[in-house]
Motif scaffolding. Structure first.
Motif, PDB file in Angstrom:
ATOM      1  N   GLY A  42      27.017  25.932  13.870  1.00 50.09           N
ATOM      2  CA  GLY A  42      27.299  24.695  13.153  1.00 50.09           C
ATOM      3  C   GLY A  42      26.260  24.384  12.098  1.00 50.09           C
ATOM      4  N   ALA A 236      35.331  21.680  12.161  1.00 50.07           N
ATOM      5  CA  ALA A 236      34.899  21.894  13.547  1.00 50.07           C
ATOM      6  C   ALA A 236      35.783  22.938  14.229  1.00 50.07           C
ATOM      7  CB  ALA A 236      34.950  20.574  14.317  1.00 50.07           C
ATOM      8  N   GLY A 360      31.332  19.015  10.252  1.00 48.00           N
ATOM      9  CA  GLY A 360      32.324  19.534  11.180  1.00 48.00           C
ATOM     10  C   GLY A 360      31.744  20.571  12.118  1.00 48.00           C
ATOM     11  N   GLY A 364      31.423  20.090  16.035  1.00 46.02           N
ATOM     12  CA  GLY A 364      32.060  21.035  16.946  1.00 46.02           C
ATOM     13  C   GLY A 364      31.071  21.658  17.910  1.00 46.02           C
ATOM     14  N   CYS A 380      39.227  16.244  19.540  1.00 42.92           N
ATOM     15  CA  CYS A 380      39.479  16.432  18.104  1.00 42.92           C
ATOM     16  C   CYS A 380      40.952  16.226  17.781  1.00 42.92           C
ATOM     17  CB  CYS A 380      39.031  17.824  17.674  1.00 42.92           C
ATOM     18  SG  CYS A 380      37.238  18.052  17.641  1.00 42.92           S
TER      19      CYS A 380
END
Length: 414
Positions: A42, A236, A360, A364, A380
């Motif tokens: 991420g 994500a 995102g 995530g 989500c």
């Protein structure tokens, strides 16, 4: 009537988008498999997309001032070099996480303006081809979806065969090809000169003028805000949730390419349909139904452990719904913006709409770390359903869509 400018624009977008989609799989998979960390994956996505959004936000006045061709070519060439350095350094044993972060940041910084500049060509190109704007944006959306089909498919095969970093060689070649196409085949003309008073304004005053326009347009503002949230969730899903699912389920990177290919392939078919008939359809219902089909259903089969065959079928339906969204969004954006402000309005809208994407991957990664994969997917999906349903229950927004649709009917009906 001349199709050459439109063909040049679409060709440049196709190769650039294909390269971007390929790297969107290759890079996260490389980080995930070498570090084993969804959080670090991420972080890399954030390092690329945060500069992308900021650079788009700030590049609008430059695009309006110097024309989109120079911005597009320069951005593609710098992106090509930065992407090519990743596999080169990896092969030499010199690539580490701390060095990868600034490299992807450079890619994001120059890809943002380059991508935005390519879209600014579109209104002039569609006028030269004498087609409705919805048809031009529909064809562009079809090309984008086809690139989203080819890119993940190629990425899945190449990543499985040679690994994530070496798949980025293809991305570098595609970015360079995009620069050549824009240099030699895209429309030569610059956007019309703005009014004399505006031409004398400085950079920041021109930027503020674009922001003031966006604040005054309620439909564009609310549309960009909703897409900002859905793009965060999409990021994500693409950069963390889907790779983690592929790893944990044992399907591997080839299945990521398969699912994204099915999604984008069906979206390309529906975008092609939209290119032919979107200017005759009521925009608001089609826009809302498209998001309803494309949004939360994507998360359910992954969260529930559905068989791969069921997941593929769900993604085909999602792709069909998504293909109608971009032609409508693109047409509305260009219709409402003054031509001399295309660069500023387009980049501001994209910056707002993409503002959630850098977060995102972080979101995530944190959700997976805190909740686990299935709860993260369901959370989500629920948020996606909520934010895409809100426009359907706001009376003020219903009135705005209705008023605009009537105007469009008067203009586009034969």
């Amino acid at each position: 009537m001349s199709w050459r400018p439109l063909a040049g624009v679409l060709s440049a977008q196709a190769v650039a988008w294909t390269g971007t989609r390929l790297s969107a799989i290759a890079l996260p998979w490389f980080v995930l498999t070498t570090t084993g960390s969804a959080t670090q994956t991420g972080v890399i996505v954030f390092a690329e997309m945060a500069p992308y959004v900021v650079a788009q936000l700030l590049s609008g006045p430059l695009i309006d001032r110097v024309g989109p061709s120079r911005i597009s070519v320069a951005g593609d060439l710098v992106s090509m070099v930065a992407v090519a350095l990743i596999p080169a350094l990896f092969a030499l044993g010199l690539l580490h996480f701390g060095l990868l972060i600034p490299l992807v940041a450079v890619v994001g910084t120059f890809r943002g303006p380059a991508d935005a500049a390519k879209t600014v060509f579109l209104p002039d190109a569609t006028r030269a081809a004498r087609v409705p704007l919805e048809r031009g944006t529909g064809i562009a959306a079809t090309i984008e979806r086809l690139a989203s089909t080819v890119g993940p498919a190629v990425a899945g095969v190449v990543v499985a065969a040679v690994g994530g970093p070496y798949a980025l060689v293809v991305t570098a070649v595609l970015f360079g090809s995009g620069a050549l196409i824009v240099a030699f085949a895209a429309p030569r003309q610059r956007p019309p000169a703005p009014a004399e008073a505006e031409a004398e304004d400085g950079y920041f005053r021109r930027l503020r003028a674009g922001m003031a326009f966006l604040r005054q347009d309620r439909l564009l503002r609310s549309m960009a805000g909703m897409i900002a949230v859905t793009n965060l969730l999409d990021a994500a899903w693409t950069s963390v949730l889907l790779p983690v699912w592929a790893r944990d389920s044992g399907h591997g990177p080839a299945t990521i390419g398969l699912l994204l290919g099915v999604l984008s392939g069906c979206a390309a078919l529906s975008a092609l349909v939209a290119a032919g008939i979107a200017h005759r359809l009521p925009r608001r219902p089609v826009y809302l139904i498209g998001f309803l089909l494309d949004g939360f259903p994507r998360f359910l089969p992954l969260a529930l452990g559905a068989p791969l065959e069921v997941t593929i079928l769900v993604y085909a339906v999602c792709g069909f719904g998504s293909g109608f969204i971009n032609p409508i969004v693109g047409a509305i954006q260009f219709e409402r913006a003054p031509q001399a402000m295309y660069g500023r309005i387009r980049t501001l809208l994209v910056a707002v709409a993409w503002s959630g994407i850098p977060f995102g991957g972080l979101a995530g990664g944190l959700l997976v770390a805190r909740l686990g994969l299935s709860p993260a997917l369901l959370a989500c999906g629920a948020v996606y359903l909520l934010v895409t349903t809100i426009p359907a229950v706001l009376p003020g927004m219903r009135d705005e869509w209705s008023r605009k649709s009537k105007q469009d009917k008067e203009v586009t009906s034969p």
